[in-house]
Design a protein around this motif. Structure first.
Motif, PDB file in Angstrom:
ATOM      1  N   ARG A  38       1.876   7.384  -7.320  1.00 15.83           N
ATOM      2  CA  ARG A  38       2.248   6.390  -6.388  1.00 15.83           C
ATOM      3  C   ARG A  38       1.694   6.168  -5.148  1.00 15.83           C
ATOM      4  O   ARG A  38       1.119   5.162  -4.669  1.00 15.83           O
ATOM      5  N   ARG A  39       0.981   7.133  -4.711  1.00 10.07           N
ATOM      6  CA  ARG A  39       0.059   7.122  -3.532  1.00 10.07           C
ATOM      7  C   ARG A  39      -1.178   6.382  -3.866  1.00 10.07           C
ATOM      8  O   ARG A  39      -1.645   5.376  -3.193  1.00 10.07           O
ATOM      9  N   ALA A  40      -1.778   6.519  -4.885  1.00  5.50           N
ATOM     10  CA  ALA A  40      -3.012   5.869  -5.729  1.00  5.50           C
ATOM     11  C   ALA A  40      -2.744   4.277  -5.799  1.00  5.50           C
ATOM     12  O   ALA A  40      -3.209   3.276  -5.433  1.00  5.50           O
ATOM     13  N   THR A  41      -1.474   3.837  -6.442  1.00  2.00           N
ATOM     14  CA  THR A  41      -1.151   2.626  -6.351  1.00  2.00           C
ATOM     15  C   THR A  41      -1.077   1.992  -5.199  1.00  2.00           C
ATOM     16  O   THR A  41      -1.266   0.781  -4.943  1.00  2.00           O
ATOM     17  N   ALA A  42      -0.530   2.471  -4.188  1.00  4.03           N
ATOM     18  CA  ALA A  42       0.071   2.068  -2.861  1.00  4.03           C
ATOM     19  C   ALA A  42      -1.389   1.775  -2.085  1.00  4.03           C
ATOM     20  O   ALA A  42      -1.610   0.835  -1.434  1.00  4.03           O
ATOM     21  N   ARG A  43      -2.400   2.707  -2.268  1.00  2.00           N
ATOM     22  CA  ARG A  43      -3.722   2.589  -1.572  1.00  2.00           C
ATOM     23  C   ARG A  43      -4.347   1.628  -2.389  1.00  2.00           C
ATOM     24  O   ARG A  43      -5.079   0.696  -1.623  1.00  2.00           O
ATOM     25  N   GLU A  44      -4.295   1.226  -3.489  1.00  2.57           N
ATOM     26  CA  GLU A  44      -5.063  -0.115  -4.442  1.00  2.57           C
ATOM     27  C   GLU A  44      -4.199  -1.168  -3.698  1.00  2.57           C
ATOM     28  O   GLU A  44      -5.044  -2.063  -3.643  1.00  2.57           O
ATOM     29  N   GLU A  45      -3.077  -1.271  -3.681  1.00  2.39           N
ATOM     30  CA  GLU A  45      -2.340  -2.426  -3.449  1.00  2.39           C
ATOM     31  C   GLU A  45      -2.826  -2.752  -1.882  1.00  2.39           C
ATOM     32  O   GLU A  45      -3.018  -4.199  -1.614  1.00  2.39           O
ATOM     33  N   LEU A  46      -2.948  -1.730  -0.980  1.00  6.00           N
ATOM     34  CA  LEU A  46      -3.170  -2.293   0.394  1.00  6.00           C
ATOM     35  C   LEU A  46      -4.704  -2.633   0.438  1.00  6.00           C
ATOM     36  O   LEU A  46      -4.827  -3.665   1.378  1.00  6.00           O
ATOM     37  N   SER A  68       3.131  -0.999   8.202  1.00  7.71           N
ATOM     38  CA  SER A  68       4.234  -0.589   7.355  1.00  7.71           C
ATOM     39  C   SER A  68       3.616   0.222   6.202  1.00  7.71           C
ATOM     40  O   SER A  68       4.227   1.095   5.827  1.00  7.71           O
ATOM     41  N   ALA A  69       2.534  -0.318   5.520  1.00  7.03           N
ATOM     42  CA  ALA A  69       1.894   0.345   4.206  1.00  7.03           C
ATOM     43  C   ALA A  69       1.207   1.512   4.876  1.00  7.03           C
ATOM     44  O   ALA A  69       1.537   2.544   4.233  1.00  7.03           O
ATOM     45  N   GLN A  70       0.694   1.808   6.157  1.00  7.33           N
ATOM     46  CA  GLN A  70       0.253   2.924   6.535  1.00  7.33           C
ATOM     47  C   GLN A  70       1.201   3.899   6.875  1.00  7.33           C
ATOM     48  O   GLN A  70       0.855   5.064   6.480  1.00  7.33           O
ATOM     49  N   SER A  71       2.503   3.508   7.309  1.00  7.24           N
ATOM     50  CA  SER A  71       3.506   4.280   7.428  1.00  7.24           C
ATOM     51  C   SER A  71       4.021   4.767   5.894  1.00  7.24           C
ATOM     52  O   SER A  71       4.152   5.947   5.918  1.00  7.24           O
ATOM     53  N   MET A  72       4.298   4.033   5.059  1.00  3.00           N
ATOM     54  CA  MET A  72       4.402   4.504   3.785  1.00  3.00           C
ATOM     55  C   MET A  72       3.486   5.461   3.200  1.00  3.00           C
ATOM     56  O   MET A  72       3.808   6.354   2.453  1.00  3.00           O
ATOM     57  N   LEU A  73       2.122   5.208   3.344  1.00  2.00           N
ATOM     58  CA  LEU A  73       1.189   5.946   2.950  1.00  2.00           C
ATOM     59  C   LEU A  73       1.186   7.443   3.487  1.00  2.00           C
ATOM     60  O   LEU A  73       0.952   8.569   2.879  1.00  2.00           O
ATOM     61  N   ALA A  74       1.606   7.346   4.752  1.00  2.96           N
ATOM     62  CA  ALA A  74       1.686   8.786   5.415  1.00  2.96           C
ATOM     63  C   ALA A  74       2.949   9.448   5.023  1.00  2.96           C
ATOM     64  O   ALA A  74       3.103  10.537   4.721  1.00  2.96           O
ATOM     65  N   GLU A  75       4.038   8.844   4.454  1.00  2.00           N
ATOM     66  CA  GLU A  75       5.092   9.391   4.084  1.00  2.00           C
ATOM     67  C   GLU A  75       4.888  10.037   2.560  1.00  2.00           C
ATOM     68  O   GLU A  75       5.384  11.120   2.251  1.00  2.00           O
ATOM     69  N   LEU A  76       4.182   9.171   1.733  1.00  2.00           N
ATOM     70  CA  LEU A  76       3.782   9.642   0.627  1.00  2.00           C
ATOM     71  C   LEU A  76       2.776  10.647   0.592  1.00  2.00           C
ATOM     72  O   LEU A  76       2.947  11.448  -0.228  1.00  2.00           O
ATOM     73  N   ASP A  77       1.973  10.741   1.532  1.00  2.00           N
ATOM     74  CA  ASP A  77       0.877  11.915   1.886  1.00  2.00           C
ATOM     75  C   ASP A  77       1.869  13.146   2.034  1.00  2.00           C
ATOM     76  O   ASP A  77       1.522  14.355   1.501  1.00  2.00           O
ATOM     77  N   ALA A  78       2.593  13.099   3.123  1.00  6.07           N
ATOM     78  CA  ALA A  78       3.610  14.105   3.563  1.00  6.07           C
ATOM     79  C   ALA A  78       4.310  14.484   2.091  1.00  6.07           C
ATOM     80  O   ALA A  78       4.723  15.848   1.992  1.00  6.07           O
ATOM     81  N   LEU A  79       5.019  13.672   1.370  1.00  2.00           N
ATOM     82  CA  LEU A  79       5.686  13.970   0.167  1.00  2.00           C
ATOM     83  C   LEU A  79       4.653  14.744  -0.740  1.00  2.00           C
ATOM     84  O   LEU A  79       5.337  15.836  -1.404  1.00  2.00           O
ATOM     85  N   ALA A  80       3.689  14.200  -0.904  1.00  2.00           N
ATOM     86  CA  ALA A  80       2.761  14.801  -1.785  1.00  2.00           C
ATOM     87  C   ALA A  80       2.263  16.302  -1.520  1.00  2.00           C
ATOM     88  O   ALA A  80       2.179  17.056  -2.329  1.00  2.00           O
ATOM     89  N   ALA A  81       2.098  16.595  -0.051  1.00  4.11           N
ATOM     90  CA  ALA A  81       1.829  17.708   0.312  1.00  4.11           C
ATOM     91  C   ALA A  81       3.084  18.523   0.065  1.00  4.11           C
ATOM     92  O   ALA A  81       2.860  19.659  -0.387  1.00  4.11           O
ATOM     93  N   SER A  82       4.310  18.233   0.478  1.00  2.88           N
ATOM     94  CA  SER A  82       5.488  18.948  -0.023  1.00  2.88           C
ATOM     95  C   SER A  82       5.503  19.259  -1.263  1.00  2.88           C
ATOM     96  O   SER A  82       5.963  20.437  -1.743  1.00  2.88           O
ATOM     97  N   ALA A  83       5.293  18.425  -2.146  1.00  3.30           N
ATOM     98  CA  ALA A  83       5.234  18.633  -3.651  1.00  3.30           C
ATOM     99  C   ALA A  83       4.136  19.485  -4.313  1.00  3.30           C
ATOM    100  O   ALA A  83       4.477  20.344  -4.985  1.00  3.30           O
ATOM    101  N   GLU A  84       3.040  19.468  -3.554  1.00  4.94           N
ATOM    102  CA  GLU A  84       2.062  20.379  -3.865  1.00  4.94           C
ATOM    103  C   GLU A  84       2.574  21.828  -3.595  1.00  4.94           C
ATOM    104  O   GLU A  84       2.301  22.899  -4.422  1.00  4.94           O
ATOM    105  N   ALA A  85       3.310  22.077  -2.377  1.00  9.25           N
ATOM    106  CA  ALA A  85       3.609  23.332  -1.739  1.00  9.25           C
ATOM    107  C   ALA A  85       4.709  23.908  -2.941  1.00  9.25           C
ATOM    108  O   ALA A  85       4.696  25.084  -3.322  1.00  9.25           O
ATOM    109  N   ASP A  86       5.466  23.113  -3.330  1.00  8.64           N
ATOM    110  CA  ASP A  86       6.591  23.211  -4.264  1.00  8.64           C
ATOM    111  C   ASP A  86       6.044  23.680  -5.621  1.00  8.64           C
ATOM    112  O   ASP A  86       6.469  24.652  -6.252  1.00  8.64           O
TER     113      ASP A  86
END
Length: 151
Positions: A38-46, A68-86
């Motif tokens: 999702r993060r890669a797709t969002a970056r490509e679209e941006l 808005s896209a930057q904010s969404m990317l920041a949220e995705l980055d935070a979710l990805a970091a959380s998922a990596e920790a999980d």
């Protein structure tokens, strides 16, 4: 020696825990991969949305969209970091569950080998006894020539 492994119930529990940990690890890895995608797709679209501003209103809309896209990317980055920790936590849990199960599996294998060796020793003892009895019976009987001479 008892044929049944005395810690069989505990071994089944440990294997169940290992399976549950493996399932948790698979879910965590799947979530991590999904968020990366999702993060890669969002970056490509941006990156592809480099629109030309024709007026100040469209320029403001593009700026708002990018923010808005930057904010969404920041949220995705935070979710990805959380998922990596999980995922790392799930990996550690799986490793620990596997370690506990492997120790018991080794004990079960040793028990099985010891039981087989014990059974083979017992069988060999019976075979030796049968052979010894047969030998004693045959040596106790007079030889065929001695029987004919005595008759």
């Amino acid at each position: 020696m008892n044929r049944q492994f005395s810690l069989a119930g505990l071994l089944r529990l440990r294997q169940t825990q290992q399976d549950a940990a493996a399932s948790g690890l698979a879910r965590a890895n799947s979530r991590t991969a999904s968020l990366r995608s999702r993060r890669a797709t969002a970056r490509e679209e941006l990156a592809e949305s480099a629109g030309a501003a024709g007026s100040s209103a469209s320029l403001l809309a593009i700026a708002a969209s990018r923010a808005s896209a930057q904010s969404m990317l920041a949220e995705l980055d935070a979710l990805a970091a959380s998922a990596e920790a999980d995922a790392e936590q799930a990996r550690a849990e799986y490793t620990e569950a596997k370690r506990r199960a492997v120790g018991l599996e080794k004990l079960e294998n040793r028990h099985g080998a010891a039981f087989e060796a014990s059974a083979l020793r017992a069988e060999q003892g019976v075979l030796d006894e049968i052979a010894s009895s047969a030998w004693h019976r045959s040596s106790a009987q007079p030889a065929p020539a001695a029987r004919k001479a005595g008759s």
